[in-house]
Write an enzyme that holds these catalytic residues in place. Structure first.
Site, PDB file in Angstrom:
ATOM      1  N   ASP A 117      -0.401   0.866  -1.556  1.00 58.07           N
ATOM      2  CA  ASP A 117      -0.486   1.952  -0.573  1.00 58.07           C
ATOM      3  C   ASP A 117       0.713   1.980   0.364  1.00 58.07           C
ATOM      4  O   ASP A 117       0.625   2.542   1.449  1.00 58.07           O
ATOM      5  CB  ASP A 117      -1.787   1.872   0.231  1.00 58.07           C
ATOM      6  CG  ASP A 117      -2.125   3.187   0.929  1.00 58.07           C
ATOM      7  OD1 ASP A 117      -1.832   4.253   0.354  1.00 58.07           O
ATOM      8  OD2 ASP A 117      -2.665   3.158   2.055  1.00 58.07           O
ATOM      9  N   ASP A 122      -2.253   5.067  -6.738  1.00 57.71           N
ATOM     10  CA  ASP A 122      -0.959   5.083  -6.043  1.00 57.71           C
ATOM     11  C   ASP A 122       0.017   4.052  -6.598  1.00 57.71           C
ATOM     12  O   ASP A 122       1.134   3.930  -6.088  1.00 57.71           O
ATOM     13  CB  ASP A 122      -1.111   4.849  -4.532  1.00 57.71           C
ATOM     14  CG  ASP A 122      -1.887   5.945  -3.831  1.00 57.71           C
ATOM     15  OD1 ASP A 122      -1.923   7.077  -4.357  1.00 57.71           O
ATOM     16  OD2 ASP A 122      -2.467   5.678  -2.769  1.00 57.71           O
ATOM     17  N   ASP A 170     -10.960   7.932   4.625  1.00 61.14           N
ATOM     18  CA  ASP A 170      -9.596   7.723   4.143  1.00 61.14           C
ATOM     19  C   ASP A 170      -8.781   6.870   5.112  1.00 61.14           C
ATOM     20  O   ASP A 170      -7.687   6.433   4.768  1.00 61.14           O
ATOM     21  CB  ASP A 170      -8.879   9.062   3.967  1.00 61.14           C
ATOM     22  CG  ASP A 170      -9.471   9.879   2.830  1.00 61.14           C
ATOM     23  OD1 ASP A 170      -9.834   9.295   1.791  1.00 61.14           O
ATOM     24  OD2 ASP A 170      -9.578  11.114   2.976  1.00 61.14           O
TER      25      ASP A 170
END
Length: 402
Positions: free
Chosen positions: A123, A161, A352
């Site tokens: 991330d 990701d 999130d």
């Protein structure tokens, strides 16, 4: 002949709540899941966790006298959601946790959907930062996951990701990018040793990397040895845009791998006029070419992406956008030969992150509260996703049969 299964205390209570308010739909036909290869067969039925956060929320709502909320959470809890493995346990415990999931899924004759989320530097040090400390530690963790999977049919969403937000695209060094690609390749190799794994690699989403860039990342990450790639994990792009993007990526991957001198920039991307892009791919990719498959995370994209109505220094459209809804229910019945499944990968109802939209914070100006940390359960968001679901949310009657 189908018969009622033992659902466990949380989901059984949730199912009872749904039945009381008439949410149950007609039963779906059961289908076998093959453990003979690395593909995802049509008719695969995915494992539903009885003690999910949505199921627990249903009971909490019922105890609080909120029958509407309880019914909505019961319906949400009746659909399969991916189980995330994030490297928070020692390797032996990771193996044990995965083996426990496999045992539960085997009893139900269903296929678990799992997420491997522990690559070093994940991330890009944002809200979900973390991951293994070294490549060696990561390899040992992947090995532990694979041992827990054993010979069971299992979908593995490998590192959200991990490629689209790899170091080269968030300020990292060339050495870090090389290490990331080696880590993903190593994970593919290890997971593919298990006879029933169905591995998908990260391809971001339709409003992110250009088609050619993403296709080259997939090739470099080892997609040729996996079943395919995944789109839209933890995002909100529409199914139609994702299917078009995924199809272009699939064709670009074939073109780059099979055309001498091909370059990523050759491939038309999502910015091209539709007719022009289609004509280019028709002339450069044979109609019978064997293309890479993909899956879409439809857990929160029922209303599509958010368009902010206020001006922010950084609107963070991807971070807890308001007014979103559950999307297509998990299924392998997609009507598209390249699209293996719609899945709920991101757990709907989990935050999130503590979004501030570029303001001084600490509150999220869209909600007037401090958003829960990334991965924390947010009841208000869960209820909003259910209320705004498209198609409208009904109870998954297939859950009650096997």
């Amino acid at each position: 002949m189908p018969h009622t299964r033992k659902a466990g205390p949380f989901l059984a209570a949730a199912a009872a709540t749904a039945a009381l308010v008439g949410l149950c739909a007609a039963p779906a036909a059961a289908a076998k899941a093959s453990a003979a290869d690395h593909t995802l067969a049509q008719g695969t039925r995915f494992y539903v966790e009885p003690a999910s956060k949505a199921a627990k929320q249903s009971l909490a709502d019922l105890k609080a006298g909120d029958k509407t909320g309880a019914a909505a959470m019961a319906a949400m809890a009746s659909y399969p959601v991916a189980q995330w493995f994030t490297g928070t346990a020692e390797p032996a415990q990771t193996t044990n946790d995965m083996a426990k999931l496999q045992a539960k899924a085997a009893v139900e004759k269903r296929v678990p959907v799992t997420v491997a989320y522990n690559v070093p530097g994940r991330d890009c040090s944002q809200y979900s930062a973390g991951g293994a400390a070294t490549g060696e530690e990561y390899a040992a963790w992947v090995d532990a996951l694979a041992k827990g999977i054993a010979n069971h049919k299992t979908v593995v969403i490998l590192e959200p990701d991990g490629l689209a937000l790899s170091p080269a695209y968030c300020g990292g060094t060339a050495e870090q990018q090389t290490a990331r690609l080696a880590e993903i390749n190593g994970a593919v190799n290890r997971l593919e040793q298990q006879p029933g794994t169905v591995v998908y690699l990260d391809a971001g989403h339709s409003s992110w990397q250009p088609v050619g860039t993403m296709s080259k990342l997939l090739i470099d990450g080892g997609v040729a040895r996996a079943q395919g790639f995944f789109l839209n994990v933890s995002n909100y792009q529409t199914d139609s845009n994702l299917v078009r993007y995924g199809t272009q990526v699939s064709k670009c991957v074939w073109y780059l791998r099979n055309t001498a001198g091909a370059q990523p920039g050759d491939c038309p991307d999502q910015s091209w006029p539709t007719a022009d892009a289609d004509a280019w791919y028709a002339s450069h990719v044979p109609a019978g070419a064997k293309l890479t498959h993909f899956v879409i995370d439809s857990s929160r994209n029922g209303q599509g992406p958010w368009t902010p109505t206020a001006s922010y220094p950084d609107a963070q459209e991807w971070c807890n956008p308001p007014g979103r809804g559950l999307g297509a229910r998990p299924t392998t019945d997609t009507g598209n030969p390249l699209l293996d499944a719609y899945l709920w990968v991101k757990v709907p109802g989990e935050s999130d992150g503590s979004c501030t939209r570029g303001t001084a914070g600490p509150t999220d100006p869209e909600y007037g509260v401090v958003d829960p940390i990334a991965g924390a359960w947010w009841p208000d968001q869960a209820h909003a996703l259910a209320a705004n679901a498209s198609p409208a949310l009904t109870f998954n009657r297939d859950l009650l049969h096997r």
